[in-house]
Design a protein around this motif. Structure first.
Motif, PDB file in Angstrom:
ATOM      1  N   ASP A 163      49.248  61.767  35.607  1.00  0.00           N
ATOM      2  CA  ASP A 163      49.783  60.403  35.617  1.00  0.00           C
ATOM      3  C   ASP A 163      49.035  59.526  36.593  1.00  0.00           C
ATOM      4  O   ASP A 163      49.203  58.305  36.590  1.00  0.00           O
ATOM      5  CB  ASP A 163      51.272  60.423  36.007  1.00  0.00           C
ATOM      6  N   HIS A 164      48.246  60.171  37.443  1.00  0.00           N
ATOM      7  CA  HIS A 164      47.561  59.427  38.503  1.00  0.00           C
ATOM      8  C   HIS A 164      46.049  59.455  38.310  1.00  0.00           C
ATOM      9  O   HIS A 164      45.513  60.255  37.542  1.00  0.00           O
ATOM     10  CB  HIS A 164      47.923  60.024  39.862  1.00  0.00           C
ATOM     11  N   LEU A 165      45.369  58.587  39.033  1.00  0.00           N
ATOM     12  CA  LEU A 165      43.919  58.598  39.029  1.00  0.00           C
ATOM     13  C   LEU A 165      43.426  59.892  39.673  1.00  0.00           C
ATOM     14  O   LEU A 165      44.158  60.519  40.446  1.00  0.00           O
ATOM     15  CB  LEU A 165      43.378  57.392  39.811  1.00  0.00           C
ATOM     16  N   PRO A 166      42.198  60.313  39.377  1.00  0.00           N
ATOM     17  CA  PRO A 166      41.649  61.520  40.000  1.00  0.00           C
ATOM     18  C   PRO A 166      41.755  61.441  41.522  1.00  0.00           C
ATOM     19  O   PRO A 166      41.616  60.356  42.109  1.00  0.00           O
ATOM     20  CB  PRO A 166      40.188  61.522  39.536  1.00  0.00           C
ATOM     21  N   PRO A 167      42.014  62.563  42.198  1.00  0.00           N
ATOM     22  CA  PRO A 167      42.253  62.566  43.649  1.00  0.00           C
ATOM     23  C   PRO A 167      41.191  61.845  44.461  1.00  0.00           C
ATOM     24  O   PRO A 167      41.506  61.162  45.438  1.00  0.00           O
ATOM     25  CB  PRO A 167      42.300  64.055  43.993  1.00  0.00           C
ATOM     26  N   SER A 168      39.909  61.979  44.072  1.00  0.00           N
ATOM     27  CA  SER A 168      38.842  61.394  44.888  1.00  0.00           C
ATOM     28  C   SER A 168      38.846  59.865  44.873  1.00  0.00           C
ATOM     29  O   SER A 168      38.298  59.235  45.784  1.00  0.00           O
ATOM     30  CB  SER A 168      37.478  61.906  44.423  1.00  0.00           C
ATOM     31  N   VAL A 169      39.457  59.274  43.862  1.00  0.00           N
ATOM     32  CA  VAL A 169      39.483  57.801  43.808  1.00  0.00           C
ATOM     33  C   VAL A 169      40.896  57.248  43.873  1.00  0.00           C
ATOM     34  O   VAL A 169      41.080  56.024  43.988  1.00  0.00           O
ATOM     35  CB  VAL A 169      38.786  57.275  42.524  1.00  0.00           C
ATOM     36  N   ASN A 170      41.905  58.106  43.828  1.00  0.00           N
ATOM     37  CA  ASN A 170      43.291  57.640  43.737  1.00  0.00           C
ATOM     38  C   ASN A 170      43.693  56.765  44.918  1.00  0.00           C
ATOM     39  O   ASN A 170      44.367  55.743  44.756  1.00  0.00           O
ATOM     40  CB  ASN A 170      44.250  58.832  43.631  1.00  0.00           C
ATOM     41  N   ARG A 171      43.267  57.156  46.126  1.00  0.00           N
ATOM     42  CA  ARG A 171      43.660  56.350  47.289  1.00  0.00           C
ATOM     43  C   ARG A 171      42.878  55.044  47.392  1.00  0.00           C
ATOM     44  O   ARG A 171      43.159  54.209  48.240  1.00  0.00           O
ATOM     45  CB  ARG A 171      43.519  57.162  48.585  1.00  0.00           C
ATOM     46  N   HIS A 172      41.898  54.885  46.494  1.00  0.00           N
ATOM     47  CA  HIS A 172      41.143  53.632  46.445  1.00  0.00           C
ATOM     48  C   HIS A 172      41.460  52.861  45.153  1.00  0.00           C
ATOM     49  O   HIS A 172      40.646  52.079  44.674  1.00  0.00           O
ATOM     50  CB  HIS A 172      39.644  53.918  46.510  1.00  0.00           C
ATOM     51  N   ALA A 173      42.641  53.101  44.612  1.00  0.00           N
ATOM     52  CA  ALA A 173      43.031  52.511  43.323  1.00  0.00           C
ATOM     53  C   ALA A 173      42.841  50.988  43.249  1.00  0.00           C
ATOM     54  O   ALA A 173      42.421  50.478  42.212  1.00  0.00           O
ATOM     55  CB  ALA A 173      44.471  52.889  43.002  1.00  0.00           C
ATOM     56  N   PRO A 174      43.150  50.231  44.309  1.00  0.00           N
ATOM     57  CA  PRO A 174      42.960  48.778  44.219  1.00  0.00           C
ATOM     58  C   PRO A 174      41.510  48.359  43.986  1.00  0.00           C
ATOM     59  O   PRO A 174      41.251  47.229  43.567  1.00  0.00           O
ATOM     60  CB  PRO A 174      43.452  48.276  45.587  1.00  0.00           C
ATOM     61  N   LYS A 175      40.564  49.272  44.247  1.00  0.00           N
ATOM     62  CA  LYS A 175      39.149  48.952  44.044  1.00  0.00           C
ATOM     63  C   LYS A 175      38.639  49.421  42.681  1.00  0.00           C
ATOM     64  O   LYS A 175      37.472  49.195  42.349  1.00  0.00           O
ATOM     65  CB  LYS A 175      38.293  49.606  45.138  1.00  0.00           C
ATOM     66  N   CYS A 176      39.504  50.077  41.916  1.00  0.00           N
ATOM     67  CA  CYS A 176      39.056  50.672  40.656  1.00  0.00           C
ATOM     68  C   CYS A 176      39.073  49.669  39.504  1.00  0.00           C
ATOM     69  O   CYS A 176      39.969  48.821  39.404  1.00  0.00           O
ATOM     70  CB  CYS A 176      39.929  51.871  40.304  1.00  0.00           C
ATOM     71  N   PHE A 177      38.075  49.806  38.644  1.00  0.00           N
ATOM     72  CA  PHE A 177      37.996  49.011  37.418  1.00  0.00           C
ATOM     73  C   PHE A 177      37.567  49.959  36.303  1.00  0.00           C
ATOM     74  O   PHE A 177      36.610  50.720  36.462  1.00  0.00           O
ATOM     75  CB  PHE A 177      36.982  47.874  37.573  1.00  0.00           C
ATOM     76  N   GLY A 178      38.266  49.910  35.178  1.00  0.00           N
ATOM     77  CA  GLY A 178      37.997  50.832  34.096  1.00  0.00           C
ATOM     78  C   GLY A 178      37.148  50.241  32.980  1.00  0.00           C
ATOM     79  O   GLY A 178      37.192  49.042  32.725  1.00  0.00           O
TER      80      GLY A 178
END
Length: 285
Positions: free
Chosen positions: A202-217
């Motif tokens: 349900d969550h983003l991969p661990p290596s990027v999850n804590r940087h979710a606000p910076k993610c773009f798909g």
């Protein structure tokens, strides 16, 4: 000379719509002439063009050689259009070949600016693509190094300083978009591939999850993704339409659950994608 001619055709083939010839001639790299000229040609999508980019035409002899090439095309029945960013009036005159449409992409605007600024232009070559602002130049080089280190999830180091982290299934356009944002704008961009190992979750991969606000798909269409992957691994599960459909559906569901903005790359150029990403993430231009 760079020639981009449709496969199996020549500039003078007798097709229903004759292929025109477009020259982009510059006294520097040719990037500006090609960019501006192509933007104008994009308004005539029904017309096929064979394109020649000719950089570093900075002498009269060089201009005369180009002019002879254009004249030979005219003699064979072609109707060339010449886009130029040459600043020397003498060199420009050599390129004004009878029978060709010559579009000077600078002259009118430079004249307007001369009047507005009360001073004359410089004819020094290569100013636009020189180092310019040295801080900006080194920022772009640093961004390129960062992009290479963080391409395809190779490194999780220093993700906290990334301007944006692109996430997507393999072959959706992460790497070219990353490099364009780095080289053109000096942005620190990492990218991460979504693979089978990242699902179900349900969550983003661990290596990027804590940087979710910076993610773009990024996403695309299953057919387009299958075609691109087939070039790399033909007749494999990886390139099958079923696998591509599954990966894209999972990725888009993941984006929505985690409120990650995303776009479909199937019909957009790298430039368009980069503009959308920068606007959506409110990144500096």
């Amino acid at each position: 000379m760079i020639l981009d001619t449709p496969a199996g055709s020549s500039p003078c083939d007798g097709d229903a719509v004759a292929t025109r010839v477009a020259y982009f001639v510059s006294d520097s790299t040719g990037i500006t002439a090609e960019t501006l000229g192509s933007a104008l040609l994009a308004n005539f999508p029904a017309l096929p063009f064979a394109r020649h980019t000719i950089p570093f035409v900075d002498t009269l002899d060089g201009a005369r050689a180009v002019a002879r090439d254009i004249q030979s095309l005219i003699a064979s029945g072609a109707q060339p259009v010449v886009f130029t960013t040459v600043k020397s009036a003498d060199i420009l005159r050599e390129l004004e070949v009878r029978g060709a449409v010559v579009v000077d992409l600078l002259s009118g605007h430079l004249t307007e600016l001369e009047v507005a600024f009360g001073t004359t232009r410089s004819e020094q070559l290569g100013q636009f693509h020189g180092l310019g602002d040295i801080k900006q130049y080194f920022a772009r080089m640093r961004a390129v190094e960062y992009a290479i280190e963080h391409d395809d999830g190779q490194s999780g180091r220093a993700l906290d300083i990334a301007d944006v982290i692109l996430i997507a299934p393999s072959r959706c356009g992460k790497t070219p978009t990353t490099m364009y944002l780095a080289l053109q704008y000096g942005l620190l961009v990492a990218n991460y591939p979504l693979t089978d190992d990242d699902f179900p979750t349900d969550h983003l991969p661990p290596s990027v999850n804590r940087h979710a606000p910076k993610c773009f798909g990024l996403t695309t269409t299953p057919l387009r993704l299958s075609q691109v992957r087939h070039e790399r691994r033909p007749d494999s599960v990886y390139s099958s339409l079923a696998q591509c459909t599954l990966e894209l559906r999972r990725a888009e569901d993941l984006y929505r659950r985690n409120r990650v903005p995303f776009l479909n790359s199937s019909t957009k150029s790298v430039e368009e994608m980069s503009a959308v990403i920068m606007q959506s993430m409110r990144l500096r231009n």
